[in-house]
Design a protein around this motif. Sequence first.
Motif, PDB file in Angstrom:
ATOM      1  N   ALA A  27     -83.666  50.046  69.521  1.00  0.00           N
ATOM      2  CA  ALA A  27     -82.423  50.738  69.158  1.00  0.00           C
ATOM      3  C   ALA A  27     -81.985  50.367  67.734  1.00  0.00           C
ATOM      4  O   ALA A  27     -81.566  51.239  66.957  1.00  0.00           O
ATOM      5  CB  ALA A  27     -81.327  50.404  70.158  1.00  0.00           C
ATOM      6  N   GLU A  28     -82.085  49.076  67.384  1.00  0.00           N
ATOM      7  CA  GLU A  28     -81.704  48.637  66.033  1.00  0.00           C
ATOM      8  C   GLU A  28     -82.596  49.281  64.973  1.00  0.00           C
ATOM      9  O   GLU A  28     -82.105  49.709  63.920  1.00  0.00           O
ATOM     10  CB  GLU A  28     -81.793  47.115  65.927  1.00  0.00           C
ATOM     11  N   ILE A  68     -81.667  53.004  64.634  1.00  0.00           N
ATOM     12  CA  ILE A  68     -80.393  53.149  63.906  1.00  0.00           C
ATOM     13  C   ILE A  68     -80.608  52.912  62.418  1.00  0.00           C
ATOM     14  O   ILE A  68     -80.127  53.672  61.571  1.00  0.00           O
ATOM     15  CB  ILE A  68     -79.328  52.195  64.488  1.00  0.00           C
ATOM     16  N   ASN A  93     -82.562  55.831  60.924  1.00  0.00           N
ATOM     17  CA  ASN A  93     -81.705  57.014  60.875  1.00  0.00           C
ATOM     18  C   ASN A  93     -80.720  56.923  59.714  1.00  0.00           C
ATOM     19  O   ASN A  93     -80.534  57.894  58.972  1.00  0.00           O
ATOM     20  CB  ASN A  93     -80.964  57.191  62.204  1.00  0.00           C
ATOM     21  N   GLN A  94     -80.107  55.765  59.525  1.00  0.00           N
ATOM     22  CA  GLN A  94     -79.170  55.590  58.409  1.00  0.00           C
ATOM     23  C   GLN A  94     -79.884  55.736  57.065  1.00  0.00           C
ATOM     24  O   GLN A  94     -79.389  56.405  56.153  1.00  0.00           O
ATOM     25  CB  GLN A  94     -78.495  54.219  58.497  1.00  0.00           C
TER      26      GLN A  94
END
Length: 133
Positions: free
Chosen positions: A87-88, A91, A94-95
């Motif tokens: 998940a990290e 994220i 994606n950023q």
Amino acid sequence: ANDYIKKPFNRAEVLARIETQLRLKTLWTSEVDHARSAKLLNKMLPPHIMSQLKAGSNMIAESHEEVTILFSDIVSFTTLAATHSTAEIIIMLNQMFTLFDALVDKHGVYKVQTIGDAYMVAAGHDDISRNKH
């Protein structure tokens, strides 16, 4: 329903109507598949290449005096991915890619592809970015 039959049934008419509906379904499925393919190609190829393909060109080969290709890759991504949760990582990517996408739009360059932690753009190959790279 777009088709109905009155009683008593005529076997030939029923079969003809079923065949018509099957052909319509096949045509509809073909149109949906074509739309999906076109959408995917529009995401993958620059607009001027898509225009040439739609015009029926079978051979698309271009020459450019100056083209810039940017290939971005995260240093030690494998180590980073091994020490952080999925998940990290998602994220973070994606950023990062959202910021890259904003820069691509701002500067009018073409995003070639994103694979894993790699990001590739091209400039100078079309009229939009020819003088901006």
